[in-house]
Motif scaffolding. Structure first.
Motif, PDB file in Angstrom:
ATOM      1  N   ALA A  27       7.102   4.128   1.365  1.00  0.00           N
ATOM      2  CA  ALA A  27       6.144   4.689   2.332  1.00  0.00           C
ATOM      3  C   ALA A  27       5.260   3.584   2.882  1.00  0.00           C
ATOM      4  O   ALA A  27       4.754   2.753   2.136  1.00  0.00           O
ATOM      5  CB  ALA A  27       5.283   5.746   1.652  1.00  0.00           C
ATOM      6  N   VAL A  28       5.113   3.584   4.194  1.00  0.00           N
ATOM      7  CA  VAL A  28       4.256   2.596   4.851  1.00  0.00           C
ATOM      8  C   VAL A  28       3.315   3.343   5.782  1.00  0.00           C
ATOM      9  O   VAL A  28       3.746   4.219   6.524  1.00  0.00           O
ATOM     10  CB  VAL A  28       5.117   1.596   5.672  1.00  0.00           C
ATOM     11  CG1 VAL A  28       4.219   0.573   6.362  1.00  0.00           C
ATOM     12  CG2 VAL A  28       6.140   0.912   4.786  1.00  0.00           C
ATOM     13  N   VAL A  62      12.391  18.485  -3.001  1.00  0.00           N
ATOM     14  CA  VAL A  62      12.838  19.298  -1.864  1.00  0.00           C
ATOM     15  C   VAL A  62      11.816  19.168  -0.733  1.00  0.00           C
ATOM     16  O   VAL A  62      12.153  18.908   0.419  1.00  0.00           O
ATOM     17  CB  VAL A  62      12.973  20.791  -2.253  1.00  0.00           C
ATOM     18  CG1 VAL A  62      13.175  21.647  -1.007  1.00  0.00           C
ATOM     19  CG2 VAL A  62      14.128  20.982  -3.218  1.00  0.00           C
ATOM     20  N   LEU A  63      10.565  19.315  -1.114  1.00  0.00           N
ATOM     21  CA  LEU A  63       9.507  19.288  -0.111  1.00  0.00           C
ATOM     22  C   LEU A  63       9.398  17.923   0.564  1.00  0.00           C
ATOM     23  O   LEU A  63       9.272  17.822   1.786  1.00  0.00           O
ATOM     24  CB  LEU A  63       8.193  19.643  -0.799  1.00  0.00           C
ATOM     25  CG  LEU A  63       7.217  20.384   0.056  1.00  0.00           C
ATOM     26  CD1 LEU A  63       7.822  21.677   0.572  1.00  0.00           C
ATOM     27  CD2 LEU A  63       5.969  20.670  -0.753  1.00  0.00           C
ATOM     28  N   ALA A  64       9.472  16.857  -0.254  1.00  0.00           N
ATOM     29  CA  ALA A  64       9.342  15.505   0.293  1.00  0.00           C
ATOM     30  C   ALA A  64      10.484  15.217   1.271  1.00  0.00           C
ATOM     31  O   ALA A  64      10.253  14.703   2.375  1.00  0.00           O
ATOM     32  CB  ALA A  64       9.337  14.483  -0.840  1.00  0.00           C
ATOM     33  N   ARG A  65      11.711  15.567   0.869  1.00  0.00           N
ATOM     34  CA  ARG A  65      12.859  15.285   1.743  1.00  0.00           C
ATOM     35  C   ARG A  65      12.809  16.158   3.000  1.00  0.00           C
ATOM     36  O   ARG A  65      13.118  15.709   4.107  1.00  0.00           O
ATOM     37  CB  ARG A  65      14.170  15.509   0.980  1.00  0.00           C
ATOM     38  CG  ARG A  65      14.428  14.440  -0.081  1.00  0.00           C
ATOM     39  CD  ARG A  65      15.722  14.729  -0.850  1.00  0.00           C
ATOM     40  NE  ARG A  65      15.968  13.760  -1.905  1.00  0.00           N
ATOM     41  CZ  ARG A  65      16.689  12.640  -1.773  1.00  0.00           C
ATOM     42  NH1 ARG A  65      17.232  12.348  -0.605  1.00  0.00           N
ATOM     43  NH2 ARG A  65      16.865  11.823  -2.790  1.00  0.00           N
ATOM     44  N   HIS A  76       5.523   9.906  -1.557  1.00  0.00           N
ATOM     45  CA  HIS A  76       6.005  10.665  -2.713  1.00  0.00           C
ATOM     46  C   HIS A  76       6.118   9.688  -3.885  1.00  0.00           C
ATOM     47  O   HIS A  76       7.161   9.079  -4.082  1.00  0.00           O
ATOM     48  CB  HIS A  76       7.367  11.295  -2.370  1.00  0.00           C
ATOM     49  CG  HIS A  76       7.848  12.279  -3.376  1.00  0.00           C
ATOM     50  ND1 HIS A  76       9.182  12.475  -3.651  1.00  0.00           N
ATOM     51  CD2 HIS A  76       7.179  13.137  -4.181  1.00  0.00           C
ATOM     52  CE1 HIS A  76       9.309  13.418  -4.572  1.00  0.00           C
ATOM     53  NE2 HIS A  76       8.111  13.827  -4.910  1.00  0.00           N
ATOM     54  N   PRO A  77       5.031   9.513  -4.622  1.00  0.00           N
ATOM     55  CA  PRO A  77       5.002   8.511  -5.677  1.00  0.00           C
ATOM     56  C   PRO A  77       5.194   9.099  -7.080  1.00  0.00           C
ATOM     57  O   PRO A  77       5.135  10.308  -7.270  1.00  0.00           O
ATOM     58  CB  PRO A  77       3.586   7.948  -5.542  1.00  0.00           C
ATOM     59  CG  PRO A  77       2.779   9.105  -5.045  1.00  0.00           C
ATOM     60  CD  PRO A  77       3.705  10.078  -4.364  1.00  0.00           C
ATOM     61  N   MET A  78       5.388   8.227  -8.043  1.00  0.00           N
ATOM     62  CA  MET A  78       5.548   8.647  -9.431  1.00  0.00           C
ATOM     63  C   MET A  78       4.907   7.598 -10.331  1.00  0.00           C
ATOM     64  O   MET A  78       4.884   6.408  -9.991  1.00  0.00           O
ATOM     65  CB  MET A  78       7.042   8.817  -9.722  1.00  0.00           C
ATOM     66  CG  MET A  78       7.441   9.138 -11.138  1.00  0.00           C
ATOM     67  SD  MET A  78       6.508  10.434 -12.011  1.00  0.00           S
ATOM     68  CE  MET A  78       7.124  11.928 -11.289  1.00  0.00           C
ATOM     69  N   LEU A 118      15.640  11.477  -7.282  1.00  0.00           N
ATOM     70  CA  LEU A 118      14.364  11.883  -6.687  1.00  0.00           C
ATOM     71  C   LEU A 118      13.914  10.826  -5.682  1.00  0.00           C
ATOM     72  O   LEU A 118      14.037   9.629  -5.938  1.00  0.00           O
ATOM     73  CB  LEU A 118      13.318  12.068  -7.789  1.00  0.00           C
ATOM     74  CG  LEU A 118      13.731  13.094  -8.843  1.00  0.00           C
ATOM     75  CD1 LEU A 118      12.899  12.951 -10.106  1.00  0.00           C
ATOM     76  CD2 LEU A 118      13.625  14.502  -8.283  1.00  0.00           C
ATOM     77  N   SER A 119      13.375  11.282  -4.570  1.00  0.00           N
ATOM     78  CA  SER A 119      13.071  10.357  -3.468  1.00  0.00           C
ATOM     79  C   SER A 119      11.696   9.731  -3.628  1.00  0.00           C
ATOM     80  O   SER A 119      10.842   9.830  -2.759  1.00  0.00           O
ATOM     81  CB  SER A 119      13.170  11.098  -2.134  1.00  0.00           C
ATOM     82  OG  SER A 119      12.189  12.114  -2.060  1.00  0.00           O
ATOM     83  N   TYR A 120      11.463   9.085  -4.772  1.00  0.00           N
ATOM     84  CA  TYR A 120      10.175   8.443  -4.999  1.00  0.00           C
ATOM     85  C   TYR A 120      10.129   7.057  -4.378  1.00  0.00           C
ATOM     86  O   TYR A 120      11.144   6.380  -4.292  1.00  0.00           O
ATOM     87  CB  TYR A 120       9.901   8.286  -6.503  1.00  0.00           C
ATOM     88  CG  TYR A 120       9.697   9.593  -7.220  1.00  0.00           C
ATOM     89  CD1 TYR A 120       8.804  10.539  -6.738  1.00  0.00           C
ATOM     90  CD2 TYR A 120      10.399   9.878  -8.386  1.00  0.00           C
ATOM     91  CE1 TYR A 120       8.617  11.741  -7.396  1.00  0.00           C
ATOM     92  CE2 TYR A 120      10.220  11.077  -9.050  1.00  0.00           C
ATOM     93  CZ  TYR A 120       9.322  12.008  -8.555  1.00  0.00           C
ATOM     94  OH  TYR A 120       9.147  13.181  -9.203  1.00  0.00           O
ATOM     95  N   ASP A 121       8.919   6.679  -4.025  1.00  0.00           N
ATOM     96  CA  ASP A 121       8.667   5.292  -3.659  1.00  0.00           C
ATOM     97  C   ASP A 121       8.315   4.569  -4.962  1.00  0.00           C
ATOM     98  O   ASP A 121       7.154   4.523  -5.373  1.00  0.00           O
ATOM     99  CB  ASP A 121       7.509   5.230  -2.660  1.00  0.00           C
ATOM    100  CG  ASP A 121       7.168   3.794  -2.283  1.00  0.00           C
ATOM    101  OD1 ASP A 121       7.766   2.867  -2.885  1.00  0.00           O
ATOM    102  OD2 ASP A 121       6.318   3.610  -1.394  1.00  0.00           O
ATOM    103  N   TRP A 122       9.343   4.031  -5.619  1.00  0.00           N
ATOM    104  CA  TRP A 122       9.128   3.439  -6.951  1.00  0.00           C
ATOM    105  C   TRP A 122       8.262   2.189  -6.891  1.00  0.00           C
ATOM    106  O   TRP A 122       7.761   1.732  -7.902  1.00  0.00           O
ATOM    107  CB  TRP A 122      10.469   3.136  -7.623  1.00  0.00           C
ATOM    108  CG  TRP A 122      11.119   4.367  -8.185  1.00  0.00           C
ATOM    109  CD1 TRP A 122      12.186   5.045  -7.674  1.00  0.00           C
ATOM    110  CD2 TRP A 122      10.723   5.089  -9.375  1.00  0.00           C
ATOM    111  NE1 TRP A 122      12.489   6.143  -8.467  1.00  0.00           N
ATOM    112  CE2 TRP A 122      11.611   6.186  -9.511  1.00  0.00           C
ATOM    113  CE3 TRP A 122       9.717   4.919 -10.326  1.00  0.00           C
ATOM    114  CZ2 TRP A 122      11.518   7.097 -10.567  1.00  0.00           C
ATOM    115  CZ3 TRP A 122       9.631   5.833 -11.378  1.00  0.00           C
ATOM    116  CH2 TRP A 122      10.515   6.900 -11.490  1.00  0.00           C
TER     117      TRP A 122
END
Ligand SMILES: [Zn+2]
Ligand SMILES: [Zn+2]
Length: 827
Positions: A27-28, A62-65, A76-78, A118-122
């Protein structure tokens, strides 16, 4: 590659790698695009993820995608809520250092989460045990100290003998420790507090503005804050001029029913009231007895009320009469003034106590006819109440307060159930509280340039005798930041709820080292648009995070008033009628599930089996049904990929079959979009996609001889691509793979979410002739693809038809689709 079954063992790791390497979910900040901050409550790194985690992260994903496909710039972080007791307990049991245990667990659980796709910004991953993280809350602690929002006091606290630490009231559940379930005791200790009560009014007021929160969570927050309006005034002690006992009541209208008064046993005034040595002994015994109990037990409605009558008496200022004075366990020093006027006629606890101690009871509200019962707490007109007689309760409250204020005897007063947040923990694995105690200067905060006060790693953790930090001389003995003299460092660490009160802000700029977070990043991303987590955090974590955000706002650091715009509290995962737990032997291991059926199936089932806010009942058949569905999608796309690859993207079909099928496709788009947007009905959204797949198979079978290839191919192409786009947020790996199978070069998740075309949704209608016994009696206008049963029902309900049938019995109905209904009657 298999075209018969979805080969998830190859496909899923492949796409996880591609997403990772291409940095697709990084994410930027981008001021030109609307942002969406999607956040699931971060986990405690206990060792392994469980099905509850799978469920909540699948919901968030689901929501993030979906939001990305809707054009939002999604964050969408973790990360990891990495301080806390289990790490320390593991150290005591297995001799492994909490830091090692925690980091190993994080590494293991991170691998598990990656396998879920999961579509996280690791890149934004945060662990709260990192000194670069907790440094900032130490700084905020000092700022709060300067403003009186952090303070130290001796108090009676909940003490867990199991965890050897203080617990906040919120961490005591039915008299037991929320973590280890041991019975909680009371103890006097010095400790640090955050002044959350200074924000009680604002926290309460904002509850009504959090329209994106579930009602039940708002209610729990309101009850916890527990605002009550009433009056505060003094009861003069008889024969002791100048000595009075201040009471708080929410029912000033009942003052004429005051037949006794009660002090909390620990109330300091007691020592002034009791002179006689025998009475002193009795008081001491009674106090010892009561203070062994937890607050919850003392307040329990279902137990006899212990009390001790004092020789002193007090005066009811409204009547001038003397009444007895008691110590009783059911009055707490921590609520109101620690003293009450007892009105047994209108308060059940007072009633119970009055009965047990044979005290008079005066009814001051007229009961409705036929009333049977004890204390009466409903509406009614005042009786036995002097100048308040005949008034409603509300009017009498006002008049009683006016009476007190007019004579300078008392005031209107608001009280809260909310107590200040005790943040001191006598444990090792937490953020050190950054203060020192100097022999000359007293308590002194650490200098900001010395932060972080790093938790030393070389400690002995035995589990006995308080905080292990007290046995670490190099940590404890320090120089006073003010005078340079000898000083002792604070050995209490902060409650881990402090770390979780601001991690969502750290995610906005996790590598920023010039402050807690970068202002511009926080201004762009905050507030969290959708927060997702268990209802067990409805009070504790959410209230603390709201408070901490407001403190940061008042320190000029953030602009938002509230951290979370919307909240979704997902239900539990249960199996065989009980919450999954090791002790019940009903645990499904996510690793095992992903190994045997794949991440997409695990995600699909956990999203399909129940709406997010309800409990999810695990069943094997359902999981296998999910796998079968994905195989069906897989086979269909492979069977048709050559046919549809080069077909035009969308056309207006010429045939009824083509139009009807295309309408199903677009209706599915509308349904799935509505279901996601409206209360996250992911289960019905998935059901709609499943119906669409059934419709694709049916169209394929029926259209071969009825629809020309030039129409069939584009219609099928649109249907297949739409299915994949709709399925993507739920089952991202299979959707992405099949998308590329169709010849698309880019990621499916860079495609826009499909839109339902109004023209495609339009239904064609036809006129159907209705015959009764071979003669045309009526005409109906119906949808072109109405099922026969619907057409038959409409025909039989038609007024002209019913009048022709009259009293005769319908023997038979024949429906010729789109043309005719023939009704045959018998005598
Ligand atoms: Zn405990
Ligand atoms: Zn000093």
């Amino acid at each position: 590659m298999s075209t018969d079954r979805y080969p998830f063992r190859d496909i899923e790791p492949k796409w996880q790698r591609i997403w990772e390497e291409s940095g697709q979910f990084r994410a930027v900040e981008d001021a030109r695009r609307p942002k969406f901050y999607c956040l699931e409550m971060f986990p405690y790194p206990s060792g392994r993820i469980h099905m509850g985690h799978v469920r909540v992260y699948a919901i968030g994903d689901v929501l993030a995608r979906y939001k990305r496909m809707r054009g939002f710039n999604v964050l969408h972080p973790m990360g990891w809520d990495a301080f806390g007791l289990p790490a320390e307990n593991a150290a005591i049991e297995h001799g492994v250092h909490p830091a090692i245990w925690t980091h190993e667990n994080i590494a293991y659980m991170r691998r598990q989460l990656r396998k879920m796709g999961l579509s996280y910004d690791w890149d934004r991953e945060v662990a709260t045990c990192d000194p670069a993280y907790y440094k900032w809350e130490q700084l905020i602690f000092i700022r709060m100290l300067e403003r009186g929002l952090a303070y130290r006091k001796r108090s009676t606290v909940n003490w867990c003998p199991g965890c050897q630490t203080v617990l906040a009231n919120e961490q005591v559940e039915a008299g037991r420790c929320w973590r280890c379930d041991r019975e909680v005791a009371q103890r006097d200790v010095d400790g640090w507090f955050f002044k959350i009560t200074a924000y009680a009014d604002e926290l309460l007021e904002w509850c009504d503005r959090l329209t994106g929160w579930p009602e039940r969570v708002i209610t729990m927050q309101k009850n916890w804050i527990g605002r009550s309006e009433g009056a505060e005034f003094d009861l003069p002690v008889a024969g002791r001029p100048g000595l009075g006992i201040r009471v708080f009541t929410t029912r000033p209208d009942t003052v004429f029913g005051m037949t006794y008064a009660v002090l909390a046993p620990e109330h300091p005034v007691v020592d002034q009231l009791v002179g006689d040595p025998a009475e002193r002994d009795a008081v001491a015994r009674f106090r010892a007895e009561v203070l062994r109990e937890s607050e919850i037990d003392r307040l329990a409605a279902d137990r006899p009320k212990r009390g001790l009558r004092l020789s002193a008496r007090v005066v009811n200022p409204f009547t001038g009469g003397e009444i007895p004075l008691f110590l009783a366990e059911y009055v707490l020093m921590t609520y109101g003034t620690g003293a009450i006027m007892a009105v047994p006629g209108e308060d059940q606890r007072d009633w119970d106590f009055a009965k047990a101690h044979e005290l008079p009871i005066i009814e001051t509200v007229k009961r409705p006819p036929g009333w049977v019962g004890e204390a009466y707490t409903d509406e009614g007109l005042k009786i036995n109440s002097g100048f308040l007689d005949g008034l409603t309760i509300q009017a009498a409250k006002r008049k009683a307060i006016d009476w007190l204020v007019g004579r300078g005897l008392g005031t209107a007063k608001v009280n809260y159930r909310l107590r200040d947040w005790g943040i001191s923990r006598q444990r090792y694995w937490g953020a050190p509280i950054p203060v020192l105690y100097c022999e000359r200067c007293g308590m002194v905060p650490e200098r900001e340039e010395h932060l972080p006060v790093v938790l030393p790693e070389d400690v002995q953790i035995s589990g006995k005798g308080g905080s292990p930090l007290t046995g670490h001389p190099a940590f404890v003995s320090a120089r006073c930041p003010r005078c340079g003299g000898r000083a002792r460092r604070e050995t209490d660490t902060m409650d881990t709820f402090v770390e979780s009160s601001w991690y969502f802000l750290r995610y906005c700029s996790p590598h920023y080292d010039a402050g807690m977070f970068e202002r511009s990043a926080a201004e762009y991303w905050m507030p969290v648009d959708q927060y997702i987590g268990g209802v067990e955090h409805a009070v504790l974590h959410l209230l603390y995070a709201r408070f901490y955000t407001k403190v940061l706002r008042d320190l000029g650091m953030v602009k938002v008033d509230e951290p979370f715009t919307a909240l979704l509290s997902q239900g539990m995962v249960i199996k065989d009628g009980a919450k999954m737990s090791k002790s019940k032997g009903n645990v499904v291991d996510p690793d095992e599930l992903i190994r045997s059926l794949g991440a997409d199936t695990a995600r699909l089932f956990s999203l399909f089996a129940a709406p997010p806010e309800k409990d999810l009942d695990w069943n094997e058949q359902g999981v296998e049904g999910g796998a079968r569905f994905l195989n069906r999608v897989w086979r269909f796309v492979h069977a048709h990929r050559e046919e549809v690859r080069d077909a035009p993207r969308s056309i207006v079909p010429a045939t009824d079959d083509g139009r009807a099928f295309r309408r199903v496709v677009h209706e599915t788009v509308r349904r799935v979009t509505d279901d996601i947007e409206r209360d996250f009905h992911f289960n019905t959204a998935i059901a709609a996609i499943m119906e669409l797949v059934n419709a694709m198979y049916a169209f394929e079978a029926a259209s071969l001889d009825r629809v020309a290839a030039s129409e069939r191919a584009p219609v099928l192409r649109e249907a297949i691509e739409t299915t994949l786009l709709l399925l993507g947020p739920f089952c991202p790996h299979i959707a992405e793979e099949l998308w590329s199978t169709l010849g698309h070069g880019g990621s499916l998740f860079r495609e826009p979410w499909p839109e339902a075309e109004p023209a495609a949704l339009q239904r064609d209608s036809v006129t159907v002739v209705v015959q009764v016994d071979g003669k045309v009696r009526s005409r109906l206008t119906v949808d072109v693809d109405s099922p026969d049963e619907d057409v038959e029902r409409l025909a039989l309900a038609d007024e002209k038809v019913t009048s022709w049938i009259g009293t005769r019995r319908v023997a038979k109905v024949v429906v010729v689709p789109r043309r005719l209904v023939n009704i045959v009657t018998r005598g």
